[in-house]
Design an enzyme around this catalytic site. Structure first.
Site, PDB file in Angstrom:
ATOM      1  N   TYR A 151       3.002   1.887  -1.197  1.00  0.00           N
ATOM      2  CA  TYR A 151       2.345   1.683  -2.492  1.00  0.00           C
ATOM      3  C   TYR A 151       1.448   0.457  -2.388  1.00  0.00           C
ATOM      4  O   TYR A 151       1.926  -0.659  -2.252  1.00  0.00           O
ATOM      5  CB  TYR A 151       3.445   1.494  -3.546  1.00  0.00           C
ATOM      6  CG  TYR A 151       3.019   1.255  -4.973  1.00  0.00           C
ATOM      7  CD1 TYR A 151       1.691   1.212  -5.366  1.00  0.00           C
ATOM      8  CD2 TYR A 151       3.990   1.067  -5.954  1.00  0.00           C
ATOM      9  CE1 TYR A 151       1.335   0.997  -6.681  1.00  0.00           C
ATOM     10  CE2 TYR A 151       3.647   0.855  -7.288  1.00  0.00           C
ATOM     11  CZ  TYR A 151       2.311   0.817  -7.637  1.00  0.00           C
ATOM     12  OH  TYR A 151       1.958   0.592  -8.953  1.00  0.00           O
ATOM     13  N   LYS A 180       0.275   5.813  -2.131  1.00  0.00           N
ATOM     14  CA  LYS A 180      -0.143   5.580  -3.511  1.00  0.00           C
ATOM     15  C   LYS A 180      -1.109   4.395  -3.510  1.00  0.00           C
ATOM     16  O   LYS A 180      -0.762   3.305  -3.052  1.00  0.00           O
ATOM     17  CB  LYS A 180       1.043   5.279  -4.428  1.00  0.00           C
ATOM     18  CG  LYS A 180       0.608   5.052  -5.880  1.00  0.00           C
ATOM     19  CD  LYS A 180       1.775   4.689  -6.785  1.00  0.00           C
ATOM     20  CE  LYS A 180       1.283   4.415  -8.206  1.00  0.00           C
ATOM     21  NZ  LYS A 180       2.368   3.959  -9.096  1.00  0.00           N
ATOM     22  N   ILE A 221      -0.514   9.429 -10.133  1.00  0.00           N
ATOM     23  CA  ILE A 221       0.656   9.052 -10.931  1.00  0.00           C
ATOM     24  C   ILE A 221       0.120   8.418 -12.199  1.00  0.00           C
ATOM     25  O   ILE A 221      -0.665   7.473 -12.143  1.00  0.00           O
ATOM     26  CB  ILE A 221       1.577   8.106 -10.148  1.00  0.00           C
ATOM     27  CG1 ILE A 221       2.195   8.878  -8.966  1.00  0.00           C
ATOM     28  CG2 ILE A 221       2.674   7.548 -11.052  1.00  0.00           C
ATOM     29  CD1 ILE A 221       3.047   8.035  -8.047  1.00  0.00           C
TER      30      ILE A 221
END
Length: 318
Positions: A151, A180, A221
């Site tokens: 991430y 991500k 997301i």
């Protein structure tokens, strides 16, 4: 559970209630109910959210104890299983050994994929230290039967940015199934995709969902999508089909709220908007985080009303 990482996934809020003693505690029933409501919502093309993110930034992750976090995820795993989607949760630690223990714990409560944030250290780690931090987490993920998603959040204060070279090195580890990328600079995504066209990249900032898709992201997301799931899913349908003009109409309609997703108090702001949407302003203001001023509350309310009006005109309120 395996996933192709195509589509949009909601980062759900952790709803709170007052205990008999007056302290705040997790409202598991409401949290589950709202997560289920989001996952059952269809876009105009008939698709749904493709995953469930629990106990993330919007889920009060940094304020929860380890036991609270695991109990919350255990309850959300029931919802994820009901709708046959993977459960994703975040993890961060100061040391790689501490991180490995966190990954082990998440695997025991039904988490399928762990979003691993950079180490929570004041000093900036070297590339070697950063790689070892993620490599041990990946090895642990393999041992306990989960997958991993590095991430990168270079825009947020307190997060060490991951270099493009490091992201590419991490992306080929066997248990790393996606990256991500939470930044308004979508050129990072384009650069990654040019180096490896098979990468799965999820965008993490609502304001750039469409642009990230154009740059090569396979999905995202979303925080705003927890409030307006029909709009979020439909926008992703248009992105997948390359219908950029229609996708951009939805992005523009959501803009007044999406703007809040890139602010320091994003959790407090968007949680309040969720409360307004469900006629539960008091619930939307219950948080372990910062208390909002009346001016901030009024601003969120105005932004919510504007987004709702624009989405109603597009028939995107579920």
């Amino acid at each position: 559970m395996s996933t192709q990482w195509d589509g949009v996934m909601p980062a759900v809020f952790t709803w709170l209630k007052e205990s008999k003693s007056g302290t705040l505690e997790i409202d598991f029933d409401t949290t589950q109910k709202q997560a289920a409501g989001i996952l059952k919502t269809q876009g105009k093309g008939g698709t749904r959210m493709s995953g469930l993110v629990g106990s993330g930034t919007l889920g009060e992750n940094s304020y929860l104890s380890n036991n609270q976090r695991l109990s919350l995820l255990d309850s959300l795993s029931e919802v994820a299983k009901e709708y046959n989607v993977p459960l994703i949760s975040g993890a961060a630690a100061e040391t790689k050994e501490e991180l490995a223990k966190i990954v082990e714990g998440l695997a025991t409560v039904g988490v399928d994929t762990v979003m691993v944030m950079p180490p929570k250290t004041k000093a900036v780690p070297s590339e070697k230290e950063m790689y070892e931090y993620y490599a041990l987490a990946e090895a642990t993920a393999k041992d306990v039967g989960v997958t991993m998603m590095p991430y990168n959040n270079p825009d947020a204060a307190g997060y060490h940015p991951l270099s493009t070279d490091l992201l590419l090195k991490l992306s080929v580890l066997p248990k790393v199934t996606a990256l991500k990328i939470s930044t308004i600079d979508v050129s990072i995504i384009e650069t990654l995709m040019l180096e490896n066209k098979d990468l799965k990249v999820l965008a993490g900032v609502d304001t750039v969902t469409v642009f990230a898709g154009l740059a090569g992201a396979s999905g995202g997301i979303t925080g705003v999508g927890t409030i307006f799931p029909k709009a979020s899913v439909t926008m992703q349908e248009y992105v997948v089909n390359g219908n950029w003009a229609e996708a951009n109409k939805i992005s523009q309609a959501l803009n007044s709220l999406s703007y809040l997703d890139a602010q320091p108090l994003l959790m407090e702001y968007l949680k309040l908007a969720m409360g307004i949407h469900h006629n539960d302003v008091a619930g939307g203001l219950r948080t372990f985080g910062k208390k909002l001023t009346q001016q901030q509350i009024d601003d969120v309310n105005a932004r919510y009303i504007l987004a709702k009006e624009r989405l109603e005109a597009l028939d995107l309120i579920s």
